[in-house]
Structures are given as C-alpha cells and as structure tokens.
Design a protein around this motif. Structure first.
Motif, PDB file in Angstrom:
ATOM      1  N   LYS A  27       0.814  -1.420   0.059  1.00 38.95           N
ATOM      2  CA  LYS A  27      -0.022   0.052   0.096  1.00 38.95           C
ATOM      3  C   LYS A  27       0.830   1.368   0.039  1.00 38.95           C
ATOM      4  O   LYS A  27       0.533   2.243  -0.584  1.00 38.95           O
ATOM      5  CB  LYS A  27      -0.891  -0.100   1.320  1.00 38.95           C
ATOM      6  CG  LYS A  27      -1.781  -1.013   1.318  1.00 38.95           C
ATOM      7  CD  LYS A  27      -3.041  -0.986   0.184  1.00 38.95           C
ATOM      8  CE  LYS A  27      -3.932  -2.064   0.183  1.00 38.95           C
ATOM      9  NZ  LYS A  27      -4.800  -2.095  -0.984  1.00 38.95           N
ATOM     10  N   LEU A  28       2.072   1.062   0.599  1.00 37.79           N
ATOM     11  CA  LEU A  28       2.760   2.416   0.869  1.00 37.79           C
ATOM     12  C   LEU A  28       3.972   2.511  -0.250  1.00 37.79           C
ATOM     13  O   LEU A  28       4.313   3.546  -0.621  1.00 37.79           O
ATOM     14  CB  LEU A  28       3.548   2.305   2.046  1.00 37.79           C
ATOM     15  CG  LEU A  28       2.605   2.592   3.419  1.00 37.79           C
ATOM     16  CD1 LEU A  28       3.406   2.119   4.710  1.00 37.79           C
ATOM     17  CD2 LEU A  28       1.932   3.856   3.391  1.00 37.79           C
ATOM     18  N   GLY A  29       4.593   1.383  -0.749  1.00 39.74           N
ATOM     19  CA  GLY A  29       5.664   1.281  -1.644  1.00 39.74           C
ATOM     20  C   GLY A  29       6.857   2.037  -0.858  1.00 39.74           C
ATOM     21  O   GLY A  29       8.012   2.251  -1.787  1.00 39.74           O
ATOM     22  N   ASN A  30       6.963   2.074   0.444  1.00 37.38           N
ATOM     23  CA  ASN A  30       7.984   2.927   1.024  1.00 37.38           C
ATOM     24  C   ASN A  30       8.355   1.808   2.316  1.00 37.38           C
ATOM     25  O   ASN A  30       7.719   1.548   3.167  1.00 37.38           O
ATOM     26  CB  ASN A  30       7.672   4.186   1.617  1.00 37.38           C
ATOM     27  CG  ASN A  30       8.746   4.572   2.590  1.00 37.38           C
ATOM     28  OD1 ASN A  30       9.355   4.167   3.217  1.00 37.38           O
ATOM     29  ND2 ASN A  30       8.689   5.954   2.473  1.00 37.38           N
ATOM     30  N   ALA A  32      10.740   2.139   4.791  1.00 31.48           N
ATOM     31  CA  ALA A  32      10.869   2.617   5.912  1.00 31.48           C
ATOM     32  C   ALA A  32       9.518   2.820   6.716  1.00 31.48           C
ATOM     33  O   ALA A  32       9.351   2.512   7.998  1.00 31.48           O
ATOM     34  CB  ALA A  32      11.448   3.892   5.948  1.00 31.48           C
ATOM     35  N   ASP A  33       8.637   3.466   5.829  1.00 30.88           N
ATOM     36  CA  ASP A  33       7.052   3.601   6.698  1.00 30.88           C
ATOM     37  C   ASP A  33       6.408   2.166   6.757  1.00 30.88           C
ATOM     38  O   ASP A  33       5.797   2.026   7.615  1.00 30.88           O
ATOM     39  CB  ASP A  33       6.227   4.233   5.571  1.00 30.88           C
ATOM     40  CG  ASP A  33       6.726   5.814   5.571  1.00 30.88           C
ATOM     41  OD1 ASP A  33       7.291   6.311   6.671  1.00 30.88           O
ATOM     42  OD2 ASP A  33       6.064   6.480   4.621  1.00 30.88           O
ATOM     43  N   ALA A  34       6.761   1.258   6.006  1.00 31.28           N
ATOM     44  CA  ALA A  34       6.089  -0.054   5.969  1.00 31.28           C
ATOM     45  C   ALA A  34       6.733  -0.657   7.434  1.00 31.28           C
ATOM     46  O   ALA A  34       5.982  -1.244   8.240  1.00 31.28           O
ATOM     47  CB  ALA A  34       6.222  -0.973   4.981  1.00 31.28           C
ATOM     48  N   GLU A  35       7.932  -0.554   7.670  1.00 30.33           N
ATOM     49  CA  GLU A  35       8.625  -1.128   8.677  1.00 30.33           C
ATOM     50  C   GLU A  35       7.989  -0.567   9.937  1.00 30.33           C
ATOM     51  O   GLU A  35       7.795  -1.198  10.950  1.00 30.33           O
ATOM     52  CB  GLU A  35      10.016  -0.949   8.897  1.00 30.33           C
ATOM     53  CG  GLU A  35      10.773  -1.946   7.762  1.00 30.33           C
ATOM     54  CD  GLU A  35      12.315  -1.502   7.578  1.00 30.33           C
ATOM     55  OE1 GLU A  35      12.682  -0.694   8.111  1.00 30.33           O
ATOM     56  OE2 GLU A  35      12.781  -2.276   6.846  1.00 30.33           O
ATOM     57  N   ASP A  36       7.985   0.974  10.084  1.00 39.51           N
ATOM     58  CA  ASP A  36       7.309   1.493  10.926  1.00 39.51           C
ATOM     59  C   ASP A  36       5.815   1.471  11.507  1.00 39.51           C
ATOM     60  O   ASP A  36       5.443   0.848  12.804  1.00 39.51           O
ATOM     61  CB  ASP A  36       7.572   3.152  10.777  1.00 39.51           C
ATOM     62  CG  ASP A  36       8.981   3.561  10.897  1.00 39.51           C
ATOM     63  OD1 ASP A  36       9.913   2.900  11.175  1.00 39.51           O
ATOM     64  OD2 ASP A  36       9.091   4.981  10.526  1.00 39.51           O
ATOM     65  N   LEU A  37       5.232   1.080  10.435  1.00 37.43           N
ATOM     66  CA  LEU A  37       3.747   0.967  10.465  1.00 37.43           C
ATOM     67  C   LEU A  37       3.577  -0.310  11.038  1.00 37.43           C
ATOM     68  O   LEU A  37       2.627  -1.019  11.650  1.00 37.43           O
ATOM     69  CB  LEU A  37       2.983   1.199   9.243  1.00 37.43           C
ATOM     70  CG  LEU A  37       2.946   2.589   9.075  1.00 37.43           C
ATOM     71  CD1 LEU A  37       2.150   2.839   7.799  1.00 37.43           C
ATOM     72  CD2 LEU A  37       2.326   3.411  10.228  1.00 37.43           C
ATOM     73  N   THR A  38       4.326  -1.317  10.731  1.00 35.76           N
ATOM     74  CA  THR A  38       4.337  -2.814  11.053  1.00 35.76           C
ATOM     75  C   THR A  38       4.366  -2.885  12.486  1.00 35.76           C
ATOM     76  O   THR A  38       3.549  -3.636  13.337  1.00 35.76           O
ATOM     77  CB  THR A  38       5.463  -3.719  10.325  1.00 35.76           C
ATOM     78  OG1 THR A  38       5.176  -3.798   8.825  1.00 35.76           O
ATOM     79  CG2 THR A  38       5.338  -5.243  10.721  1.00 35.76           C
ATOM     80  N   LEU A  70      -2.752   1.986   8.993  1.00 37.20           N
ATOM     81  CA  LEU A  70      -2.485   2.700   7.648  1.00 37.20           C
ATOM     82  C   LEU A  70      -3.525   3.911   7.256  1.00 37.20           C
ATOM     83  O   LEU A  70      -2.955   4.974   6.855  1.00 37.20           O
ATOM     84  CB  LEU A  70      -2.750   1.396   6.631  1.00 37.20           C
ATOM     85  CG  LEU A  70      -2.357   2.014   5.175  1.00 37.20           C
ATOM     86  CD1 LEU A  70      -0.941   2.432   5.102  1.00 37.20           C
ATOM     87  CD2 LEU A  70      -2.731   0.779   4.106  1.00 37.20           C
ATOM     88  N   ALA A  71      -4.558   3.739   7.667  1.00 38.77           N
ATOM     89  CA  ALA A  71      -5.590   4.889   7.585  1.00 38.77           C
ATOM     90  C   ALA A  71      -5.188   6.125   8.584  1.00 38.77           C
ATOM     91  O   ALA A  71      -5.312   7.331   8.059  1.00 38.77           O
ATOM     92  CB  ALA A  71      -7.062   4.295   7.916  1.00 38.77           C
ATOM     93  N   VAL A  90      -7.455   4.529  -2.956  1.00 38.19           N
ATOM     94  CA  VAL A  90      -5.787   5.156  -2.604  1.00 38.19           C
ATOM     95  C   VAL A  90      -5.314   5.634  -3.733  1.00 38.19           C
ATOM     96  O   VAL A  90      -4.628   6.523  -3.515  1.00 38.19           O
ATOM     97  CB  VAL A  90      -5.126   3.629  -1.978  1.00 38.19           C
ATOM     98  CG1 VAL A  90      -3.906   4.112  -1.862  1.00 38.19           C
ATOM     99  CG2 VAL A  90      -5.911   3.295  -0.624  1.00 38.19           C
ATOM    100  N   GLU A  91      -5.540   4.996  -5.067  1.00 40.37           N
ATOM    101  CA  GLU A  91      -4.616   5.504  -6.034  1.00 40.37           C
ATOM    102  C   GLU A  91      -5.305   7.075  -6.502  1.00 40.37           C
ATOM    103  O   GLU A  91      -4.574   7.916  -6.790  1.00 40.37           O
ATOM    104  CB  GLU A  91      -4.973   4.596  -7.224  1.00 40.37           C
ATOM    105  CG  GLU A  91      -4.071   5.208  -8.519  1.00 40.37           C
ATOM    106  CD  GLU A  91      -2.441   5.171  -8.210  1.00 40.37           C
ATOM    107  OE1 GLU A  91      -1.970   6.129  -8.975  1.00 40.37           O
ATOM    108  OE2 GLU A  91      -2.191   4.204  -7.554  1.00 40.37           O
TER     109      GLU A  91
END
Length: 166
Positions: A27-30, A32-38, A70-71, A90-91
C-alpha cells in the motif's frame, strides 16, 4: 487452520510479521514507513488481541489493525480522512488534483517561502524521489537529521498552505 491456536506472542509475531509488512509495503511502496507501521500494528494489537484465539481470527485481527494504522498514517501525512482502503480509492487519493489547476504554482510559492534547508529536503525527498539515506548523503547530514528536517519542513509547508488557500 480451523481451531489451531498460537503458543504465545512470539509465535504470533513470527508467523505474521512478514504478512503484515508485505500488506503495508504494497500500500505504501516505502520500506521505512512499512517497517514503522508494522511495528505500530503489533504494538496496537498487543493488549486487545487474545493469544488463545484461533489462528484465522488472529490474522484477521492483525489485518484489521493494519488497515486502521494505515488509515491513521494517511490521515496524518495527507491531511485528510480516508475511510476505505481499496486500491482504486487509494490511487485516486494520491493522484487526484482536487480541482486545483494551479497546484504546481502553489507548491512553488510555498517552497519559495521555506528556509533553504527545508526547501532542499522536500525537493530531494518528494520532487526527486530520493530515499532518506540518499537525501542524507546529498545534504551531508545523518538519516535521523533528514527525518527531523523533513518533518519540520512538512509542518511549516502545511501551515503556509493553509494561509495560501483561497
């Protein structure tokens, strides 16, 4: 999977961390953010999630928690409420112009009002698509410093944008 349950939190984490991360990364394609949000997902689920629940329920709960986290992330970063997470919406949220044909001019005006360091970090990160690490190398500062600069620059840009809206 039926009535199977996890032995404890460590097993829940090990079995689901990749699944949650991949969902957020898609959803993020990023990274660092995916790791933080996980991390946020597992911290948010720590208290309310029942370890004795069946595996399917645990996975469903973690997915629902990931959607909520995520929201919240999008609400903070995009500055608007997003209540559905289907790919089409989202797109649209990331690409729509919002009926503002002068948006590039507004961006340029806001950037022109920012201090040079803020302008440069935002240009590197968002206009040139540099990673945090690449921006740090370009600016000659640490990765942590880039994150702080970016955060402050975005906050100041948001304040300026509020003042420049018709």
């Amino acid at each position: 999977m039926g009535d199977e349950v996890y032995a404890g939190w460590e097993e829940i984490y090990r079995d689901n961390v990749d699944r949650v991360y991949r969902t957020l990364f898609a959803k993020l394609g990023n990274r660092a953010d995916a790791e933080d949000l996980t991390t946020e997902v597992f911290l948010a689920a720590l208290r309310p999630l029942r370890v004795a629940a069946p595996v399917g329920q645990v996975r469903a709960y973690l997915l629902a928690t990931a959607r909520t986290v995520l929201a919240g992330h999008w609400r903070r970063t995009l500055g608007r409420e997003i209540t559905t997470l289907d790919d089409e919406r989202v797109e649209i949220a990331f690409t729509e112009q919002g009926g503002l044909p002068d948006q590039p001019d507004r961006v340029a005006a806001i950037l022109a009002e920012l201090p040079e360091r803020y302008r440069k970090v935002l240009r590197l990160r968002f206009l040139e698509g540099c990673s945090v690490k690449e921006a740090a190398e370009e600016l000659g500062v640490s990765v942590g410093n880039v994150k702080v600069l970016q955060h402050r620059a975005l906050r100041q840009a948001a304040r300026l944008a509020e003042g420049t809206q018709p």
